[in-house]
Design an enzyme around this catalytic site. Sequence first.
Site, PDB file in Angstrom:
ATOM      1  N   ASP A  89     114.073  -9.446 -11.467  1.00 19.54           N
ATOM      2  CA  ASP A  89     112.869  -9.593 -10.778  1.00 19.54           C
ATOM      3  C   ASP A  89     111.677 -10.295 -11.370  1.00 19.54           C
ATOM      4  OD1 ASP A  89     110.629  -9.013  -8.874  1.00 19.54           O
ATOM      5  OD2 ASP A  89     111.689  -7.064  -8.453  1.00 19.54           O
ATOM      6  N   SER A 117     109.983 -11.946  -6.033  1.00 15.98           N
ATOM      7  CA  SER A 117     110.547 -10.965  -5.495  1.00 15.98           C
ATOM      8  C   SER A 117     110.281 -10.994  -3.969  1.00 15.98           C
ATOM      9  CB  SER A 117     109.697  -9.776  -6.107  1.00 15.98           C
ATOM     10  OG  SER A 117     110.326  -8.549  -5.915  1.00 15.98           O
TER      11      SER A 117
END
Length: 300
Positions: A190, A77
Site C-alpha cells: 500500500d 491506495s
Amino acid sequence: MKVVYFAIIGLFISGCSSFNYDKADSPTPLVSVPTFVPRPKIALVLGSGGPRGFAHIGVMKILEESGIEYDLVVGSSVGSLIGAFWSAGYTASEIDELSKQGDPFTVFDFSLFADRGWIHGQRLQDYVNDKLGNRTIESLPRKFIAVATRIQDKQPVFFHTGNLGVAVRASSAVSKVFSPVGINGIEYEDGDESLPVAVRAARQAGATYIIAVDVTPFASTAPPNTSQSRIDRALIRRKRVDPELKDADFVIQPDIGFNTSPTSDFFTKARVAGEVAARESLPSLLVALKNKFTTTTLLQ
C-alpha cells in the site's frame, strides 16, 4: 480421506504462495517521476484512506460541476483505484454510480490462505482490468500515477506505465490485510505505508497547480475510548502526510471524523463530506486558479 487431506494441503500451499507479476506489461516502479510532456496544468492528488476515500468522489463531483478540469490524477491506495477509473475516461458522476454497485466481494477475494494477509488482491486486479479494457497506464486517455511502497526499504515508488490493474493492486495492498504484490521479483504494498498523499509525484511530473485531497484522520478528533495504538497510527500517518501538503497549492480536507466503517452508511457520509468540503473551498479555489493562470479557458 487421504485424497481430501492432500487436496487441502495443496490448496493451502498454492494459496499461500507469493504473487509475482513478470509479464511484458509489468508496471515500472520509479523512485521519481520524469517531467511529463506536455506538462500537466492542474493535478489532483488523492490520498489513501480505505472507506474514507469515498470523500474523493464527492470532491471530484463538485470540481466537475464547477468546470475545473485537471489533467493528471495521482493516487495512493483507494485514491489509485478512483484515479484509475478517471484516467480511463470516467466522470466523477459515473465513478459515483459505479461505487454504489456490488459489495466487498466484488473486488475482494477473502481467503484464509492468502499470503501474509486475508485478501489475495487478484479480484481487485481483474476488476480494474476487466472494467477498463485491459489497457496499460500509458495508453489511457488521461494522465495517471499510482503510488505504492517497496516493502524491502519502505521506499515510495510511482507507476505511470504498465498494467493498470497490477499497479492499483500494488498501491492498495494494505499491510497484513492484502497479500504483497510482487513485480519482477520485488514486493510492493500500500502507498499509505510511505506516501499517503503524494504531492511530490505531481510536482515532479511538472504540474503547474496541485490540488491535494487529504482524508487522513486527525488524532485530536479520536473518541475518548480510542485505543492508543490507533491514535499512534494516526499520528504516524499525519507525519507522512503533512510535509507533502505543504508543497500543494491547494488542500481540501473533508471532515469525516475519526472512526471508519466499511458500510454503505459510512460511504455515503464520506461522499457527502467530500462534497461539503469542496463546495466550501470552491470560492477560494476559483480565485486561486484565476490568479495562477492568465487565461480562464481551464475553467470553461
